[in-house]
Structure formats: C-alpha cells, structure tokens
Design a protein around this motif. Structure first.
Motif, PDB file in Angstrom:
ATOM      1  N   LEU A 243       0.306  15.812   5.214  1.00 36.98           N
ATOM      2  CA  LEU A 243      -0.475  14.632   5.563  1.00 36.98           C
ATOM      3  C   LEU A 243      -0.916  13.943   4.273  1.00 36.98           C
ATOM      4  O   LEU A 243      -1.400  14.600   3.343  1.00 36.98           O
ATOM      5  CB  LEU A 243      -1.694  15.027   6.395  1.00 36.98           C
ATOM      6  CG  LEU A 243      -1.404  15.638   7.756  1.00 36.98           C
ATOM      7  CD1 LEU A 243      -2.698  16.065   8.434  1.00 36.98           C
ATOM      8  CD2 LEU A 243      -0.637  14.664   8.634  1.00 36.98           C
ATOM      9  N   ILE A 244      -0.755  12.643   4.209  1.00 33.34           N
ATOM     10  CA  ILE A 244      -1.095  11.892   3.006  1.00 33.34           C
ATOM     11  C   ILE A 244      -1.995  10.716   3.366  1.00 33.34           C
ATOM     12  O   ILE A 244      -2.065  10.293   4.525  1.00 33.34           O
ATOM     13  CB  ILE A 244       0.172  11.388   2.280  1.00 33.34           C
ATOM     14  CG1 ILE A 244       1.014  10.503   3.215  1.00 33.34           C
ATOM     15  CG2 ILE A 244       0.998  12.563   1.767  1.00 33.34           C
ATOM     16  CD1 ILE A 244       2.227   9.875   2.542  1.00 33.34           C
ATOM     17  N   ASP A 245      -2.684  10.182   2.347  1.00 32.84           N
ATOM     18  CA  ASP A 245      -3.552   9.028   2.580  1.00 32.84           C
ATOM     19  C   ASP A 245      -2.790   7.739   2.297  1.00 32.84           C
ATOM     20  O   ASP A 245      -1.613   7.756   1.895  1.00 32.84           O
ATOM     21  CB  ASP A 245      -4.833   9.122   1.753  1.00 32.84           C
ATOM     22  CG  ASP A 245      -4.571   9.185   0.243  1.00 32.84           C
ATOM     23  OD1 ASP A 245      -3.467   8.784  -0.200  1.00 32.84           O
ATOM     24  OD2 ASP A 245      -5.474   9.636  -0.483  1.00 32.84           O
ATOM     25  N   ALA A 246      -3.459   6.621   2.475  1.00 30.12           N
ATOM     26  CA  ALA A 246      -2.802   5.324   2.337  1.00 30.12           C
ATOM     27  C   ALA A 246      -2.272   5.101   0.919  1.00 30.12           C
ATOM     28  O   ALA A 246      -1.173   4.561   0.736  1.00 30.12           O
ATOM     29  CB  ALA A 246      -3.762   4.214   2.732  1.00 30.12           C
ATOM     30  N   ASP A 247      -3.026   5.515  -0.099  1.00 36.62           N
ATOM     31  CA  ASP A 247      -2.598   5.316  -1.489  1.00 36.62           C
ATOM     32  C   ASP A 247      -1.340   6.124  -1.797  1.00 36.62           C
ATOM     33  O   ASP A 247      -0.410   5.626  -2.450  1.00 36.62           O
ATOM     34  CB  ASP A 247      -3.723   5.714  -2.450  1.00 36.62           C
ATOM     35  CG  ASP A 247      -4.903   4.745  -2.400  1.00 36.62           C
ATOM     36  OD1 ASP A 247      -4.715   3.616  -1.924  1.00 36.62           O
ATOM     37  OD2 ASP A 247      -6.002   5.141  -2.842  1.00 36.62           O
ATOM     38  N   ARG A 248      -1.304   7.379  -1.333  1.00 34.67           N
ATOM     39  CA  ARG A 248      -0.137   8.220  -1.561  1.00 34.67           C
ATOM     40  C   ARG A 248       1.079   7.663  -0.811  1.00 34.67           C
ATOM     41  O   ARG A 248       2.203   7.676  -1.331  1.00 34.67           O
ATOM     42  CB  ARG A 248      -0.431   9.654  -1.104  1.00 34.67           C
ATOM     43  CG  ARG A 248       0.727  10.637  -1.248  1.00 34.67           C
ATOM     44  CD  ARG A 248       1.164  10.836  -2.669  1.00 34.67           C
ATOM     45  NE  ARG A 248       2.025  12.019  -2.798  1.00 34.67           N
ATOM     46  CZ  ARG A 248       2.885  12.201  -3.785  1.00 34.67           C
ATOM     47  NH1 ARG A 248       3.009  11.274  -4.731  1.00 34.67           N
ATOM     48  NH2 ARG A 248       3.612  13.304  -3.837  1.00 34.67           N
TER      49      ARG A 248
ATOM     50  N   GLU B 197       1.660   4.554  -0.120  1.00 35.78           N
ATOM     51  CA  GLU B 197       2.124   3.372  -0.850  1.00 35.78           C
ATOM     52  C   GLU B 197       2.911   3.769  -2.086  1.00 35.78           C
ATOM     53  O   GLU B 197       3.960   3.188  -2.381  1.00 35.78           O
ATOM     54  CB  GLU B 197       0.919   2.509  -1.237  1.00 35.78           C
ATOM     55  CG  GLU B 197       1.300   1.211  -1.932  1.00 35.78           C
ATOM     56  CD  GLU B 197       0.096   0.336  -2.254  1.00 35.78           C
ATOM     57  OE1 GLU B 197       0.213  -0.504  -3.166  1.00 35.78           O
ATOM     58  OE2 GLU B 197      -0.951   0.508  -1.599  1.00 35.78           O
ATOM     59  N   ALA B 198       2.437   4.796  -2.812  1.00 33.81           N
ATOM     60  CA  ALA B 198       3.118   5.234  -4.030  1.00 33.81           C
ATOM     61  C   ALA B 198       4.487   5.835  -3.719  1.00 33.81           C
ATOM     62  O   ALA B 198       5.478   5.534  -4.409  1.00 33.81           O
ATOM     63  CB  ALA B 198       2.246   6.244  -4.773  1.00 33.81           C
ATOM     64  N   LEU B 199       4.559   6.679  -2.700  1.00 36.76           N
ATOM     65  CA  LEU B 199       5.840   7.281  -2.341  1.00 36.76           C
ATOM     66  C   LEU B 199       6.832   6.235  -1.844  1.00 36.76           C
ATOM     67  O   LEU B 199       8.029   6.295  -2.158  1.00 36.76           O
ATOM     68  CB  LEU B 199       5.639   8.358  -1.264  1.00 36.76           C
ATOM     69  CG  LEU B 199       5.127   9.712  -1.737  1.00 36.76           C
ATOM     70  CD1 LEU B 199       4.866  10.623  -0.535  1.00 36.76           C
ATOM     71  CD2 LEU B 199       6.108  10.382  -2.689  1.00 36.76           C
ATOM     72  N   TYR B 200       6.333   5.285  -1.073  1.00 37.59           N
ATOM     73  CA  TYR B 200       7.206   4.224  -0.559  1.00 37.59           C
ATOM     74  C   TYR B 200       7.780   3.415  -1.721  1.00 37.59           C
ATOM     75  O   TYR B 200       8.953   3.031  -1.713  1.00 37.59           O
ATOM     76  CB  TYR B 200       6.432   3.320   0.389  1.00 37.59           C
ATOM     77  CG  TYR B 200       7.278   2.257   1.046  1.00 37.59           C
ATOM     78  CD1 TYR B 200       8.140   2.580   2.089  1.00 37.59           C
ATOM     79  CD2 TYR B 200       7.233   0.937   0.617  1.00 37.59           C
ATOM     80  CE1 TYR B 200       8.936   1.611   2.693  1.00 37.59           C
ATOM     81  CE2 TYR B 200       8.013  -0.043   1.219  1.00 37.59           C
ATOM     82  CZ  TYR B 200       8.866   0.305   2.253  1.00 37.59           C
ATOM     83  OH  TYR B 200       9.650  -0.660   2.835  1.00 37.59           O
TER      84      TYR B 200
ATOM     85  N   GLY C 292      -2.616   6.966   9.897  1.00 38.97           N
ATOM     86  CA  GLY C 292      -3.055   5.619  10.233  1.00 38.97           C
ATOM     87  C   GLY C 292      -3.737   5.525  11.580  1.00 38.97           C
ATOM     88  O   GLY C 292      -4.601   6.330  11.938  1.00 38.97           O
ATOM     89  N   ALA C 293      -3.316   4.530  12.370  1.00 34.66           N
ATOM     90  CA  ALA C 293      -3.950   4.260  13.664  1.00 34.66           C
ATOM     91  C   ALA C 293      -3.806   5.409  14.645  1.00 34.66           C
ATOM     92  O   ALA C 293      -4.654   5.588  15.527  1.00 34.66           O
ATOM     93  CB  ALA C 293      -3.365   2.980  14.265  1.00 34.66           C
ATOM     94  N   SER C 294      -2.746   6.210  14.506  1.00 34.38           N
ATOM     95  CA  SER C 294      -2.487   7.259  15.497  1.00 34.38           C
ATOM     96  C   SER C 294      -3.610   8.285  15.565  1.00 34.38           C
ATOM     97  O   SER C 294      -3.836   8.899  16.612  1.00 34.38           O
ATOM     98  CB  SER C 294      -1.157   7.960  15.213  1.00 34.38           C
ATOM     99  OG  SER C 294      -1.215   8.698  14.010  1.00 34.38           O
ATOM    100  N   GLN C 295      -4.337   8.483  14.442  1.00 33.52           N
ATOM    101  CA  GLN C 295      -5.405   9.478  14.442  1.00 33.52           C
ATOM    102  C   GLN C 295      -6.696   8.960  15.073  1.00 33.52           C
ATOM    103  O   GLN C 295      -7.706   9.654  15.117  1.00 33.52           O
ATOM    104  CB  GLN C 295      -5.675   9.968  13.023  1.00 33.52           C
ATOM    105  CG  GLN C 295      -6.204   8.918  12.076  1.00 33.52           C
ATOM    106  CD  GLN C 295      -6.346   9.443  10.667  1.00 33.52           C
ATOM    107  OE1 GLN C 295      -6.713  10.589  10.450  1.00 33.52           O
ATOM    108  NE2 GLN C 295      -6.049   8.597   9.690  1.00 33.52           N
ATOM    109  N   PHE C 296      -6.632   7.720  15.576  1.00 33.49           N
ATOM    110  CA  PHE C 296      -7.794   7.151  16.246  1.00 33.49           C
ATOM    111  C   PHE C 296      -7.528   6.906  17.732  1.00 33.49           C
ATOM    112  O   PHE C 296      -8.177   6.070  18.357  1.00 33.49           O
ATOM    113  CB  PHE C 296      -8.219   5.847  15.553  1.00 33.49           C
ATOM    114  CG  PHE C 296      -8.697   6.076  14.140  1.00 33.49           C
ATOM    115  CD1 PHE C 296      -9.978   6.543  13.896  1.00 33.49           C
ATOM    116  CD2 PHE C 296      -7.841   5.882  13.064  1.00 33.49           C
ATOM    117  CE1 PHE C 296     -10.418   6.786  12.602  1.00 33.49           C
ATOM    118  CE2 PHE C 296      -8.270   6.114  11.766  1.00 33.49           C
ATOM    119  CZ  PHE C 296      -9.560   6.572  11.537  1.00 33.49           C
TER     120      PHE C 296
END
Length: 332
Positions: free
Chosen positions: A40-45, A47-50, A135-139
C-alpha cells in the motif's frame, strides 16, 4: 425460507484502475520493491512510481471486480459495491465494469481523494509486483451497502484487500450480517500474505465465528493464516471451520475441501505465462460460477483453473477470450 436470488454474486471490493508496465529486476531493486508482493502506498509514492515506470496500459481492476468480470463472462448475474471518485479514472472504471454486464450503482465521491490505482510491474518471469494507492476506495461507507441488493445475491463475495481501512471494513461487516440474516453464502478471499499478516486475528475471528462459508487462499496465504509452514496442517485447521476451503497452488494445481473430502485438480496448460495479475481473482470467478450452477467440486476447480490459465496468458486481470467456450471445450 431463502428467497430466490436475483444475482448469482454480489461483491464488495476495491474500485481500482490498474496501470501495468513491464519492468526489470534491477528496476525493482532500485525502487526497493519486494518482487511478487502487494504494497500500500500514499499519493506521493504513487506519483513518483508512475513518473519512473516505463510505458504502461490502464485497465480497470480491483480483486473483487476482476472476479465479477470473469463470472459475468461465464454467464453469472453480478453486482458490485465499490467506491470511485468523480474523476477520469472513476469514469473509466464505471464504464468498464458496466460494459461487462455488472450492475454498479454506487455514487462517486467528490474529486478528492482520487480514484484508486494500482501500479503493477511485470518482470520477465511473469511475476507481478503491485503498489496500490487506495484513494477513494478506502472511503466506501457502510451507507453504500444496499441491504436489498445483498439479500438478492446468492453469494456475497469479499476481498481481504479491502480490510485495511475502517469504513470499508465496517461496510463488509454489515454486508456479512445482511447476507447471513437472509440465508446467503459468504465467500472471502485472503488476497495476499501481507494482508493476512496485517489482519490475521480479525480474519481468524470471522472464520472461527462461522461467518465465512467459502474461503479462498493460495498456498502461502493459508499457511500464513495458520502460522505454520506445514501446508497440510494449515488446510486441516481452516477447512474444519468453513463449508468449503479452496486453495490454489500455482503450477501444482488447486484443491477444495468440503465436508471433510479433498478434491484436487492439476493446473491447466499454458503456452506462455505473460502476467500472473488476476490469476487468483479469475480462479475464484470460475469456481464460483460452477458453484452457483451446483456443479461438482472437481468441475468448480477445473472452471477456476481454466479461467486462471486464460488470464495469465496475457497482460491485465480481465479475461480476453470467451471463458464459456473454453469451459465448454474442457468440460463438455
């Protein structure tokens, strides 16, 4: 008395768009990625991997959604409860899932957090390393769980991946209660060894409490659940607590244990393994499709093996061939 089901399978799962790219072992090492794992990664990670990944293709995914896509291809009536955002990837996911004949009516959230995506790196040996931004799926809120929809499905299918966030966990717990109150079967997939390690106590509580009828796992996951390296012991312990235990074993085939009887099948032959993404999801699709048709355990396992073999022969976790035709050729 259980009312007649409108749907064969209703799933609660992640709504994720998969971004799939080929990668070298050296790239995985440079990015400190554990080969074959799901992190599981956060938004910054994300973006960096992408930014650093090579040319990629975007395909709607999510474990439960993949299973429904396979089951729908096999003729099952399916519905999905999952959460997307009001963004481009959310539109892509909703279009793709509905185009496969699956009912999907959960309203999108706002623009933030964005729709979930999974960055998948496939190495030459066809192993996939997944990095998921939920992202949204966890909400996904419990309010999204339509009691009438759950009650109208013969099987409620849940993915362990979704257990990481509080809201979807509560949504799945509510879904289990509704399904059991209405005499429906509850199927659960352990999803990943890292997932089992994080939530072993809660998964075991569900199983020990008799809330799971059909449990899906692979060889590593079932041993992780039982905290043992003895495969037979792990299978014996888990199978005593569920109606049906299904364990996939890669090239060694798969087994199902029901009423104390073990049934096994060999893996289906594949000319070339291209990408193992979705193999377990499609195995579950084939097995559950046979299950709702009241087929034998051997047929259910064979249908799972056929579906899994098809999906690992190409990139992406959704079937590209006619699974009904493949099953017909295999089983008649």
């Amino acid at each position: 008395m259980t009312a007649e089901a409108r749907y064969d399978i209703v799933a609660i799962g992640n709504a994720i768009v998969d971004v799939i790219s080929q990668a070298s072992d050296e790239f995985l090492d440079e990015e400190q990625l554990v080969k074959g794992s799901m992190a599981l990664i956060d938004a910054d990670r994300a973006e960096a991997l992408y930014r650093d990944m090579g040319p990629a293709r975007e395909v709607s995914g999510g474990s439960g959604a993949n299973t429904l896509a396979g089951a729908s291809t096999l003729g099952c009536q399916c519905a999905l409860i999952a959460q997307v955002a009001d963004d481009q990837l959310g539109e892509v996911f909703a279009h793709d899932i509905r185009a496969t004949g699956i009912d999907f009516d959960v309203p999108p959230l706002g623009k933030q957090p964005p729709t979930a995506r999974c960055l998948i790196f496939v190495t030459q040996d066809a192993q996939r390393t997944m990095n998921t931004f939920l992202g949204a799926s966890q909400f996904l809120p419990p309010a999204a769980v339509d009691a009438e929809l759950i009650a109208s499905g013969a099987i409620l299918y849940l993915e362990g991946y979704l257990w990481d966030a509080d809201e979807p966990k509560a949504a799945m717990a509510l879904g289990i209660d509704i399904a059991r109150e209405n005499g429906r079967k509850v199927a659960f997939t352990l999803s990943d060894t890292f997932c089992v390690d994080r939530h072993r106590a809660e998964f075991r509580e569900l199983i020990d409490g008799g809330k799971i009828d059909i449990l899906f796992a692979n060889e590593a996951e079932i041993m992780m659940l039982g905290e043992t390296e003895d495969f037979d012991a792990a299978v014996a312990e888990a199978s005593a607590k569920v109606e049906t235990l299904v364990v996939t074993r890669s090239e060694k085939g798969a087994i199902a244990v029901r009423d104390g009887k073990t049934t096994s099948v060999a893996a289906e032959p594949v000319d070339q393994i291209v990408d193992t993404t979705g193999a377990g999801d499609l195995f579950a699709a084939g097995f559950l499709s046979g299950y709702v048709e009241k087929r034998s355990m051997e047929d259910c396992l064979t249908m799972g093996a056929v579906a899994a073999a098809e999906v690992i022969s190409h990139f992406g976790a959704r079937p590209e061939a006619d699974l009904q035709e493949l099953v017909k050729k295999r089983l008649g």
